[in-house]
Write a protein that holds these residues in place. Structure first.
Motif, PDB file in Angstrom:
ATOM      1  N   PRO A  74      25.931  36.283 -42.998  1.00 29.47           N
ATOM      2  CA  PRO A  74      25.445  37.068 -41.844  1.00 29.47           C
ATOM      3  C   PRO A  74      25.352  38.550 -42.175  1.00 29.47           C
ATOM      4  CG  PRO A  74      27.104  35.494 -41.139  1.00 29.47           C
ATOM      5  CD  PRO A  74      27.095  35.457 -42.628  1.00 29.47           C
ATOM      6  N   LYS A  77      22.310  39.044 -44.270  1.00 31.17           N
ATOM      7  CA  LYS A  77      21.077  38.832 -43.490  1.00 31.17           C
ATOM      8  C   LYS A  77      20.701  40.051 -42.655  1.00 31.17           C
ATOM      9  CE  LYS A  77      21.253  33.806 -42.771  1.00 31.17           C
ATOM     10  NZ  LYS A  77      21.578  32.791 -41.756  1.00 31.17           N
ATOM     11  N   LYS A  78      21.709  40.806 -42.227  1.00 31.53           N
ATOM     12  CA  LYS A  78      21.425  41.997 -41.402  1.00 31.53           C
ATOM     13  C   LYS A  78      20.551  43.002 -42.147  1.00 31.53           C
ATOM     14  CE  LYS A  78      25.067  42.388 -38.017  1.00 31.53           C
ATOM     15  NZ  LYS A  78      26.146  43.226 -37.483  1.00 31.53           N
ATOM     16  N   ILE A  98       8.220  37.713 -28.542  1.00 30.66           N
ATOM     17  CA  ILE A  98       8.566  37.265 -29.895  1.00 30.66           C
ATOM     18  C   ILE A  98       9.379  38.331 -30.623  1.00 30.66           C
ATOM     19  CG2 ILE A  98       7.566  36.807 -32.193  1.00 30.66           C
ATOM     20  CD1 ILE A  98       5.329  35.252 -30.726  1.00 30.66           C
ATOM     21  N   VAL A 100      10.978  41.001 -29.225  1.00 31.03           N
ATOM     22  CA  VAL A 100      12.231  41.299 -28.507  1.00 31.03           C
ATOM     23  C   VAL A 100      13.280  40.209 -28.773  1.00 31.03           C
ATOM     24  CG1 VAL A 100      13.264  41.414 -26.205  1.00 31.03           C
ATOM     25  CG2 VAL A 100      11.231  42.747 -26.712  1.00 31.03           C
ATOM     26  N   ASN A 101      12.858  38.946 -28.765  1.00 29.46           N
ATOM     27  CA  ASN A 101      13.805  37.856 -29.022  1.00 29.46           C
ATOM     28  C   ASN A 101      14.393  37.963 -30.428  1.00 29.46           C
ATOM     29  OD1 ASN A 101      13.524  36.750 -26.501  1.00 29.46           O
ATOM     30  ND2 ASN A 101      12.032  35.207 -27.122  1.00 29.46           N
ATOM     31  N   GLN A 102      13.544  38.302 -31.394  1.00 29.70           N
ATOM     32  CA  GLN A 102      14.048  38.414 -32.765  1.00 29.70           C
ATOM     33  C   GLN A 102      15.126  39.493 -32.844  1.00 29.70           C
ATOM     34  OE1 GLN A 102      13.183  36.262 -34.995  1.00 29.70           O
ATOM     35  NE2 GLN A 102      14.298  37.072 -36.730  1.00 29.70           N
ATOM     36  N   GLY A 104      17.088  40.295 -30.468  1.00 28.81           N
ATOM     37  CA  GLY A 104      18.269  39.704 -29.834  1.00 28.81           C
ATOM     38  C   GLY A 104      19.070  38.850 -30.800  1.00 28.81           C
ATOM     39  N   TYR A 105      18.360  38.129 -31.678  1.00 28.26           N
ATOM     40  CA  TYR A 105      19.072  37.280 -32.642  1.00 28.26           C
ATOM     41  C   TYR A 105      19.889  38.118 -33.642  1.00 28.26           C
ATOM     42  CZ  TYR A 105      15.658  33.839 -30.986  1.00 28.26           C
ATOM     43  OH  TYR A 105      14.877  33.033 -30.199  1.00 28.26           O
ATOM     44  N   TYR A 106      19.540  39.402 -33.731  1.00 30.54           N
ATOM     45  CA  TYR A 106      20.303  40.301 -34.606  1.00 30.54           C
ATOM     46  C   TYR A 106      21.328  41.099 -33.797  1.00 30.54           C
ATOM     47  CZ  TYR A 106      17.370  39.241 -38.609  1.00 30.54           C
ATOM     48  OH  TYR A 106      16.745  38.601 -39.645  1.00 30.54           O
ATOM     49  N   GLY A 107      21.475  40.749 -32.525  1.00 30.40           N
ATOM     50  CA  GLY A 107      22.504  41.372 -31.689  1.00 30.40           C
ATOM     51  C   GLY A 107      22.101  42.676 -31.049  1.00 30.40           C
ATOM     52  N   LEU A 108      20.813  43.022 -31.071  1.00 28.92           N
ATOM     53  CA  LEU A 108      20.375  44.271 -30.445  1.00 28.92           C
ATOM     54  C   LEU A 108      20.280  44.074 -28.929  1.00 28.92           C
ATOM     55  CD1 LEU A 108      19.510  44.897 -33.410  1.00 28.92           C
ATOM     56  CD2 LEU A 108      17.522  46.049 -32.467  1.00 28.92           C
ATOM     57  N   PRO A 109      20.943  44.906 -28.144  1.00 27.50           N
ATOM     58  CA  PRO A 109      20.868  44.774 -26.681  1.00 27.50           C
ATOM     59  C   PRO A 109      19.427  44.919 -26.191  1.00 27.50           C
ATOM     60  CG  PRO A 109      22.483  46.436 -27.333  1.00 27.50           C
ATOM     61  CD  PRO A 109      21.750  46.055 -28.565  1.00 27.50           C
ATOM     62  N   LEU A 110      19.147  44.309 -25.055  1.00 20.60           N
ATOM     63  CA  LEU A 110      17.774  44.224 -24.547  1.00 20.60           C
ATOM     64  C   LEU A 110      17.041  45.579 -24.463  1.00 20.60           C
ATOM     65  CD1 LEU A 110      15.718  42.131 -23.723  1.00 20.60           C
ATOM     66  CD2 LEU A 110      16.610  42.205 -21.400  1.00 20.60           C
ATOM     67  N   ARG A 149       7.944  41.876 -36.239  1.00 22.96           N
ATOM     68  CA  ARG A 149       9.129  41.049 -35.957  1.00 22.96           C
ATOM     69  C   ARG A 149      10.190  41.233 -37.048  1.00 22.96           C
ATOM     70  NH1 ARG A 149       8.419  34.656 -36.326  1.00 22.96           N
ATOM     71  NH2 ARG A 149       8.207  35.321 -38.481  1.00 22.96           N
TER      72      ARG A 149
ATOM     73  N   MET B   1      28.718  39.373 -37.465  1.00 23.07           N
ATOM     74  CA  MET B   1      28.296  39.798 -36.112  1.00 23.07           C
ATOM     75  C   MET B   1      29.523  39.989 -35.225  1.00 23.07           C
ATOM     76  SD  MET B   1      25.059  37.600 -34.737  1.00 23.07           S
ATOM     77  CE  MET B   1      23.858  38.625 -33.928  1.00 23.07           C
ATOM     78  N   GLU B   5      27.597  41.288 -30.199  1.00 21.20           N
ATOM     79  CA  GLU B   5      26.293  40.913 -30.785  1.00 21.20           C
ATOM     80  C   GLU B   5      26.038  39.422 -30.635  1.00 21.20           C
ATOM     81  OE1 GLU B   5      25.816  44.312 -34.295  1.00 21.20           O
ATOM     82  OE2 GLU B   5      27.006  42.510 -34.683  1.00 21.20           O
ATOM     83  N   VAL B   8      24.900  38.775 -27.184  1.00 25.00           N
ATOM     84  CA  VAL B   8      23.486  39.159 -27.019  1.00 25.00           C
ATOM     85  C   VAL B   8      22.580  38.050 -27.571  1.00 25.00           C
ATOM     86  CG1 VAL B   8      21.692  40.787 -27.782  1.00 25.00           C
ATOM     87  CG2 VAL B   8      23.906  41.654 -27.040  1.00 25.00           C
ATOM     88  N   ALA B   9      22.948  37.538 -28.756  1.00 23.48           N
ATOM     89  CA  ALA B   9      22.137  36.473 -29.384  1.00 23.48           C
ATOM     90  C   ALA B   9      22.134  35.226 -28.499  1.00 23.48           C
ATOM     91  CB  ALA B   9      22.688  36.154 -30.774  1.00 23.48           C
ATOM     92  N   THR B  12      19.974  35.727 -25.527  1.00 23.06           N
ATOM     93  CA  THR B  12      18.555  35.730 -25.921  1.00 23.06           C
ATOM     94  C   THR B  12      18.029  34.292 -25.990  1.00 23.06           C
ATOM     95  OG1 THR B  12      18.925  37.721 -27.220  1.00 23.06           O
ATOM     96  CG2 THR B  12      16.912  36.512 -27.684  1.00 23.06           C
ATOM     97  N   PRO B 100      21.382  36.635 -38.471  1.00 21.13           N
ATOM     98  CA  PRO B 100      22.831  36.442 -38.679  1.00 21.13           C
ATOM     99  C   PRO B 100      23.509  35.682 -37.534  1.00 21.13           C
ATOM    100  CG  PRO B 100      22.344  38.743 -38.114  1.00 21.13           C
ATOM    101  CD  PRO B 100      21.036  38.038 -38.142  1.00 21.13           C
ATOM    102  N   THR B 101      22.738  35.174 -36.576  1.00 21.69           N
ATOM    103  CA  THR B 101      23.338  34.430 -35.458  1.00 21.69           C
ATOM    104  C   THR B 101      24.149  33.239 -35.975  1.00 21.69           C
ATOM    105  OG1 THR B 101      21.423  34.983 -34.106  1.00 21.69           O
ATOM    106  CG2 THR B 101      22.825  33.222 -33.291  1.00 21.69           C
TER     107      THR B 101
END
Lengths: 305, 257
Positions: A74, A77-78, A98, A100-102, A104-110, A149, B1, B5, B8-9, B12, B100-101
C-alpha cells in the motif's frame, strides 16, 4: 538519491510453464523520463502489471521510492499512478465520478478529491465533459481521462502503457507537451510505446525488453551515439543523371529526383553536399529514411531472437 | 493507509454502490415490490383464504415474514454478484486493485452496498405488505439481527459467485438453480410440521430454513427450529463466507494474473 523504481531479478512464470520475465533488473532514477520498449509479448505489460499489483511475481524484488512491494505494497502504491493500455473504467459512470472515486480509493476526502478532479480534468481539456458518461467520449478523450484518473492522487511515479496508441497526431502532440510539463515539475515518468519517435522525443533513458530479458538499458543519447550508419533521402531540384556516384559513400538513385545516401560513422553530411555541389546537383529537401532509434531497436531485437 | 483514509475508501465504494442501484431503481428496487405484491395477492389473499390458519396465524400473516426474507436474500446476493462481476468484466475493478485500499475495505464496501439494498428492499416490501395484512413485531432485536446477518451472508455469497464467474451466465446459475429452490423449500410458504418426518429432517439441511424461521420468530414469535441454532448456523456460515472471500482477495484468484 533513492531510485524512483528498482527492479532486481524479477521473474514471472505462468501455470503453463511460460516464462514471461526471466530475471530482469533495472533502475529508474527520480525525475527521469524513461522508455520501456519491446515487441508485443516481450514482457513490458507484465513488468508494469507486477509494479502496480495486477500481476503476481514469481520471484525477484520491486521497490518504489525505496518501498519494497513485499513489505509495504500500500505504501508503494501511493507513489504510483498507472495509465493502462486498455480502457478500464466503468463506461456508464460520469467522467467526474470516475476521477473523484479514484481519489477516494487513495483516501483523499471528498472536497479535496473534487478539487483535484477539477484541476486535472481542466488541464487535460475534459472539464466540459465532466457530466458525460465516459462511454460517450472519443478514444483520445478516454486516454486523457485515464491520465487524469492516474494523477488525481498526485503520484511521484507515473507509468503509461502505450498512452498514445490510436490517438491522432494533434492529440498526441498535446499529450506529449502535457507529459513533458509534468516531468519538468518533478514527476518521474515511465512510458511504454510502439512509437520509437515518441521515445526519442520524450525520454532520456531507455530499456529494451525482448523475450522476458533486458537487451539494452542506457540513455537514448548513448544509443543514438552508437549508431554506425544513417540513411538520408535527398530530394533534388533538377533531374538526376542515370548513374550517380559519390566517392566513399553508398548512393542509390531512387527515381529521377530522389537519391538515397548512407553516411557512416566518421563521415559528415557536409561531405555529401560538397560532392553533390561538385556535380551540379542541387538539393531542395532532406530527411532520414527511417527513425534512427527504430533501426537500433530492430537490430537489438533481431539480434536477441 | 490510515484508518481515516480507509474510511474514506470504504465510503467511496459504498457511495458508488448505492448510486448504482438507485440509478437503475426500475431494475433493482421495483421488481421486488411488484413480485411480492403478486405473492401477497395470490398466495395471501386468493389461495390463503382457503387454506385457513397456520400455526395460529392467518396464512397471509404466516407467509409475509418469509416473503420479506426472500426479497432480502435475493437482493443482497444479486447486488454484489452483478456489481462486482460487472467491474471485473469491464476491468474497472483494477481501479481498486492498483490503489492502496486494503482488501477487507474492498470486501466491506461491496458487501455493505449489497446489505443496504437488501434492507431498502425489505422496507419497501414490508410497506407493501401493510396493504394486505396487519404486521406485529414479536422481538425487534431478533428481527434486526437476523435481517442484518442474513443480508451480510448472502452479499458475501454473491461476492464469491462474482469472483468465480467468467461470464454473465455464471452469475445467474446459482440464483436460479440453487438459491431459488432453497428459498421455496425453506419454509416460506409452509410449516415444517406439514412435512413427513423424513422430509422435515432433510429440510433442516437447508440453511434458508433457519433464516426464514428465525425471522418468522422475530415477527410472529413462532419457529420450526431453535432460534439459537438458527443464529449459530447463520453466524457460522457468515464467518466462513467472510474468510473465504478474504482468501480469494488476498490470493488474487481470478482477479490478478
Amino acid at each position: 538519491m533513492i531510485p524512483a523504481l528498482t527492479i532486481e531479478n524479477l521473474r514471472k512464470s505462468y501455470g503453463n510453464g511460460f516464462e514471461a520475465l526471466k530475471g530482469i533488473s533495472l533502475e529508474v532514477q527520480q525525475g527521469d523520463f524513461f522508455a520501456l520498449l519491446g515487441p508485443n509479448g516481450a514482457g513490458k505489460s507484465t513488468t508494469i502489471g507486477i509494479i502496480c499489483s495486477l500481476v503476481s511475481k514469481t520471484g525477484g524484488r520491486v521497490a518504489v521510492y525505496g518501498t519494497d512491494i513485499d513489505q509495504d505494497f500500500p505504501g508503494a502504491k501511493k507513489n504510483i499512478g498507472i495509465v493502462p493500455q486498455e480502457f478500464n473504467f466503468n463506461m456508464f459512470e460520469k467522467v467526474f465520478d470516475i476521477v473523484v472515486n479514484q481519489a477516494g480509493y487513495y483516501g483523499l476526502p471528498l472536497p479535496l478529491a473534487a478539487e483535484r478532479a477539477e484541476k486535472y480534468l481542466r488541464e487535460l481539456g475534459l472539464w466540459d465533459k465532466r457530466d458525460v458518461a465516459s462511454r460517450m467520449l472519443s478514444g483520445g478523450m478516454k486516454r486523457r481521462l485515464m491520465i487524469a484518473r492516474a494523477l488525481v492522487h498526485e503520484p511521484r511515479l507515473l507509468i503509461l502503457d502505450e498512452p498514445t496508441a490510436g490517438v491522432d497526431i494533434e492529440m498526441r502532440r498535446s499529450m506529449w507537451d502535457f507529459l513533458k510539463k509534468l516531468n519538468a515539475e518533478g514527476t518521474t515518468i515511465i512510458l511504454t510505446t510502439h512509437y520509437l519517435e515518441e521515445a526519442e522525443a520524450l525520454c532520456r533513458n531507455i530499456a529494451i525488453i525482448n523475450h522476458g530479458e533486458i537487451v539494452e538499458h542506457s540513455s537514448i543519447k548513448e544509443l543514438v551515439r552508437r549508431l554506425h550508419r544513417e540513411v538520408f533521402i535527398l530530394d533534388c531540384v533538377e533531374s538526376l543523371p542515370e548513374v550517380v556516384s559519390l566517392e566513399a559513400f553508398t548512393v542509390r538513385r531512387m527515381d529521377e529526383h530522389t537519391l538515397e545516401v548512407e553516411v557512416e560513422k566518421g563521415q559528415t553530411i557536409n561531405q555529401v553536399f560538397d560532392l553533390l555541389d561538385d556535380r551540379g546537383i542541387r538539393i531542395s529537401s532532406m530527411r532520414n529514411r527511417a527513425n534512427r532509434l527504430e533501426e537500433m531497436f530492430v537490430n537489438l531485437v533481431e539480434g536477441a531472437a | 493507509m490510515t484508518l481515516q483514509e480507509q474510511y474514506v475508501a470504504f465510503m467511496t465504494i459504498l457511495r458508488k454502490e448505492v448510486k448504482r442501484y438507485l440509478r437503475i431503481w426500475t431494475q433493482t428496487l421495483l421488481p421486488s415490490a411488484i413480485t411480492m405484491s403478486l405473492y401477497f395477492v395470490i398466495f395471501g389473499s386468493l389461495i390463503g383464504s382457503r387454506i385457513g390458519e397456520m400455526d395460529g396465524f392467518t396464512y397471509m400473516q404466516f407467509v409475509v415474514p418469509g416473503l420479506i426474507m426472500m426479497a432480502i436474500v435475493t437482493n443482497s446476493y444479486s447486488n454484489v454478484v452483478s456489481s462486482f462481476f460487472g467491474s471485473k468484466f469491464n476491468h474497472s475493478v483494477e481501479e481498486l486493485l492498483v490503489s492502496p485500499t486494503p482488501n477487507y475495505v474492498i470486501l466491506l464496501g461491496y458487501v455493505i452496498g449489497g446489505v443496504s439494498r437488501g434492507l431498502l428492499v425489505a422496507i419497501v416490501v414490508t410497506l407493501v405488505s401493510l396493504f394486505f395484512t396487519h404486521l406485529q413485531i414479536h422481538n425487534l432485536l431478533v428481527v434486526v439481527a437476523i435481517v442484518t446477518m442474513t443480508s451480510l451472508l448472502f452479499a458475501l455469497a454473491g461476492f464469491i459467485n462474482a469472483v468465480y464467474a467468467n461470464n454473465f451466465d455464471d452469475i445467474s446459475i446459482i440464483p436460479t438453480f440453487v438459491l431459488t429452490p432453497l428459498i421455496y423449500l425453506g419454509g416460506v410458504f409452509y410449516s415444517m410440521d406439514l412435512l413427513p418426518p423424513f422430509w422435515a429432517a432433510v429440510s433442516k439441511l437447508n440453511p434458508l430454513v433457519y433464516v426464514v424461521n428465525a425471522f418468522r420468530y422475530g415477527v410472529l414469535g413462532i419457529s420450526d427450529v431453535s432460534i439459537w441454532i438458527a443464529f449459530g448456523m447463520i453466524g457460522l456460515f457468515t464467518a466462513i463466507a467472510w474468510f473465504y472471500s478474504m482468501h480469494l482477495l488476498n490470493t488474487g484468484k481470478r482477479l490478478r494474473q
